[in-house]
Design a protein around this motif. Structure first.
Motif, PDB file in Angstrom:
ATOM      1  N   LYS A  37       6.807   7.495  -0.250  1.00 29.29           N
ATOM      2  CA  LYS A  37       5.566   7.932  -0.919  1.00 29.29           C
ATOM      3  C   LYS A  37       4.305   7.357  -0.281  1.00 29.29           C
ATOM      4  O   LYS A  37       3.220   7.583  -0.772  1.00 29.29           O
ATOM      5  N   LYS A  38       4.451   6.622   0.774  1.00 32.43           N
ATOM      6  CA  LYS A  38       3.309   5.926   1.361  1.00 32.43           C
ATOM      7  C   LYS A  38       2.694   6.720   2.515  1.00 32.43           C
ATOM      8  O   LYS A  38       3.424   7.277   3.325  1.00 32.43           O
ATOM      9  N   VAL A  39       1.333   6.733   2.576  1.00 36.40           N
ATOM     10  CA  VAL A  39       0.637   7.313   3.734  1.00 36.40           C
ATOM     11  C   VAL A  39      -0.356   6.258   4.250  1.00 36.40           C
ATOM     12  O   VAL A  39      -0.811   5.409   3.484  1.00 36.40           O
ATOM     13  N   PRO A  40      -0.689   6.330   5.562  1.00 31.27           N
ATOM     14  CA  PRO A  40      -1.517   5.243   6.117  1.00 31.27           C
ATOM     15  C   PRO A  40      -3.030   5.448   5.958  1.00 31.27           C
ATOM     16  O   PRO A  40      -3.812   4.798   6.636  1.00 31.27           O
ATOM     17  N   ALA A  41      -3.436   6.332   5.058  1.00 26.07           N
ATOM     18  CA  ALA A  41      -4.856   6.746   4.977  1.00 26.07           C
ATOM     19  C   ALA A  41      -5.833   5.570   4.846  1.00 26.07           C
ATOM     20  O   ALA A  41      -6.901   5.593   5.440  1.00 26.07           O
ATOM     21  N   LEU A  42      -5.509   4.536   4.078  1.00 22.14           N
ATOM     22  CA  LEU A  42      -6.447   3.419   3.879  1.00 22.14           C
ATOM     23  C   LEU A  42      -5.915   2.118   4.493  1.00 22.14           C
ATOM     24  O   LEU A  42      -6.282   1.026   4.049  1.00 22.14           O
ATOM     25  N   LYS A  43      -5.064   2.246   5.512  1.00 22.28           N
ATOM     26  CA  LYS A  43      -4.532   1.059   6.197  1.00 22.28           C
ATOM     27  C   LYS A  43      -5.698   0.235   6.753  1.00 22.28           C
ATOM     28  O   LYS A  43      -6.620   0.782   7.358  1.00 22.28           O
ATOM     29  N   GLY A  44      -5.669  -1.067   6.504  1.00 19.69           N
ATOM     30  CA  GLY A  44      -6.740  -1.936   7.000  1.00 19.69           C
ATOM     31  C   GLY A  44      -7.880  -2.107   6.004  1.00 19.69           C
ATOM     32  O   GLY A  44      -8.760  -2.948   6.195  1.00 19.69           O
ATOM     33  N   LYS A  45      -7.879  -1.320   4.925  1.00 21.76           N
ATOM     34  CA  LYS A  45      -8.910  -1.471   3.879  1.00 21.76           C
ATOM     35  C   LYS A  45      -8.391  -2.412   2.793  1.00 21.76           C
ATOM     36  O   LYS A  45      -7.184  -2.494   2.560  1.00 21.76           O
ATOM     37  N   THR A  46      -9.330  -3.074   2.136  1.00 21.39           N
ATOM     38  CA  THR A  46      -8.960  -3.987   1.045  1.00 21.39           C
ATOM     39  C   THR A  46      -9.628  -3.521  -0.244  1.00 21.39           C
ATOM     40  O   THR A  46     -10.833  -3.258  -0.268  1.00 21.39           O
ATOM     41  N   ILE A  47      -8.819  -3.400  -1.288  1.00 22.01           N
ATOM     42  CA  ILE A  47      -9.317  -2.938  -2.598  1.00 22.01           C
ATOM     43  C   ILE A  47      -9.112  -4.063  -3.607  1.00 22.01           C
ATOM     44  O   ILE A  47      -8.029  -4.655  -3.676  1.00 22.01           O
ATOM     45  N   ALA A  48     -10.161  -4.364  -4.376  1.00 19.59           N
ATOM     46  CA  ALA A  48     -10.039  -5.389  -5.426  1.00 19.59           C
ATOM     47  C   ALA A  48     -10.134  -4.721  -6.795  1.00 19.59           C
ATOM     48  O   ALA A  48     -11.116  -4.019  -7.082  1.00 19.59           O
ATOM     49  N   ASN A  49      -9.111  -4.902  -7.607  1.00 21.33           N
ATOM     50  CA  ASN A  49      -9.144  -4.446  -9.002  1.00 21.33           C
ATOM     51  C   ASN A  49      -9.739  -5.556  -9.861  1.00 21.33           C
ATOM     52  O   ASN A  49      -9.134  -6.622  -9.989  1.00 21.33           O
ATOM     53  N   LEU A  50     -10.932  -5.317 -10.406  1.00 21.83           N
ATOM     54  CA  LEU A  50     -11.579  -6.328 -11.262  1.00 21.83           C
ATOM     55  C   LEU A  50     -11.477  -5.857 -12.706  1.00 21.83           C
ATOM     56  O   LEU A  50     -12.189  -4.932 -13.107  1.00 21.83           O
ATOM     57  N   PHE A  51     -10.612  -6.469 -13.479  1.00 18.75           N
ATOM     58  CA  PHE A  51     -10.420  -6.035 -14.874  1.00 18.75           C
ATOM     59  C   PHE A  51     -10.849  -7.132 -15.839  1.00 18.75           C
ATOM     60  O   PHE A  51     -10.246  -8.207 -15.863  1.00 18.75           O
ATOM     61  N   PHE A  52     -11.915  -6.823 -16.592  1.00 19.08           N
ATOM     62  CA  PHE A  52     -12.446  -7.762 -17.584  1.00 19.08           C
ATOM     63  C   PHE A  52     -11.973  -7.391 -18.983  1.00 19.08           C
ATOM     64  O   PHE A  52     -12.382  -8.010 -19.954  1.00 19.08           O
TER      65      PHE A  52
END
Ligand code: CP
Length: 311
Positions: A37-52
């Motif tokens: 199910k994986k594709v390399p579209a955002l390889k090298g990007k970093t995403i932070a989930n900030l949940f308050f």
């Protein structure tokens, strides 16, 4: 591609942008049905989930979506962070951004806080629910699910029933459904219908019968006791009797009407288990579609014109 840095709400998103997200989500849903199910579209990007604020569906869904796009995903939990020592929201965001984060996914209890963050960071920002304001990706997955089930959006009759005042889901849906030509009816206790919905062009109904008559979609909402004084509501038992869905009420809608709910469900209050789990219910399909829709939003915000899906 979306012509914007952030998705903070659907109030200023065009019909064309919404349809582009839904079309892209369809491609990601196909990828999600593959064995790998994986594709390399955002390889090298970093995403932070900030949940308050707490979350089951949205947080997990964004994490899975980011990982399926091959991004590095980090989860920030407010209660275990230096915000408990007095660090401000913007200092928190700027510190995490300085470690090379490309995208923030933010849930916060203050309405408007996500837009405020977006104005103070160069990273992309996606609203995962801010106070009672908006929950744009929930609305987008609702729209995706309705389109998938009904084959169209324009001209459908949708009833949203419950605690409209405190529902960021209802607010995002009200903005989006108006743009898409959906006939939206709202119903709930008078103390839970905000006056500022009236300019949206949706119908505020005076009875369950008026709201449900001939409907294609019945969307039930949870009473958000955490955002209100109990004074707005005599008791959950009485609420359930007056505003809960049951078989007789569902029979007012079209024969092939679907039942939706953004979750979490308060079983036995807005919806009995026999309806939450019946074959008209698409509640778990909504959750399933949330992953593809969130992949689409992240992809469209982050990627350049000629990157192809699935590469
Ligand atoms: N629909 C929704 O926002 O659910 P969670 O609060 O579990 O994320």
């Amino acid at each position: 591609m979306l012509n914007r840095k952030d998705l903070t709400g659907l109030v200023d998103v065009t019909k064309e942008e919404i349809l582009e997200i839904l079309d892209t989500a369809e491609k990601f849903k196909e990828i999600n049905s593959r064995e790998i199910k994986k594709v390399p579209a955002l390889k090298g990007k970093t995403i932070a989930n900030l949940f308050f604020e707490p979350s089951t569906r949205t947080r997990t869904s964004f994490e899975i979506a980011g990982k399926r796009l091959s991004a590095d995903v980090i989860n920030f939990t407010a209660s275990a962070s230096s915000t408990t020592k007095g660090e401000t929201l913007i200092d928190t965001v700027k510190n995490i951004e300085s470690m090379g984060v490309d995208m923030f996914v933010v849930r916060h209890y203050y309405s408007g806080s996500v837009r405020f963050i977006a104005q103070n960071t160069k990273a992309h920002v996606i609203n995962a629910g801010d106070g009672t304001n908006e929950h744009p990706t929930q609305s987008l997955l609702d729209l995706y699910t309705i389109k998938e089930q009904k084959g169209k959006l324009e001209g459908l009759k949708v009833a949203i029933i419950g605690d409209i005042t405190h529902s960021r889901v209802a607010r995002s849906n009200a903005w989006a459904m108006k743009k898409l030509g959906i006939d939206l009816r709202l119903y709930g206790p008078k103390t839970m219908i905000p006056r500022d919905y009236l300019p949206f062009g949706c119908k505020v109904c005076n009875s369950m019968e008026e709201a449900l008559e001939d409907c294609d979609v019945v969307m039930m909402l949870r009473i958000q006791l955490e955002r209100q004084g109990i004074a707005l509501l005599p008791s959950l038992k009485e609420y359930s009797k007056l505003f809960g869905l049951n078989k007789n009420r569902l029979d007012l809608a079209k024969k092939d009407a679907i039942i939706m709910h953004p979750g979490p469900i308060n079983r036995g209050v807005e919806l009995p288990s026999y309806l939450a789990d019946c074959d008209k219910s698409v509640i778990l399909t909504q959750v399933e579609n949330g992953v593809a829709v969130r992949m689409a939003v992240m992809y469209l915000l982050a990627m350049q014109q000629n990157t192809k899906l699935g590469e």
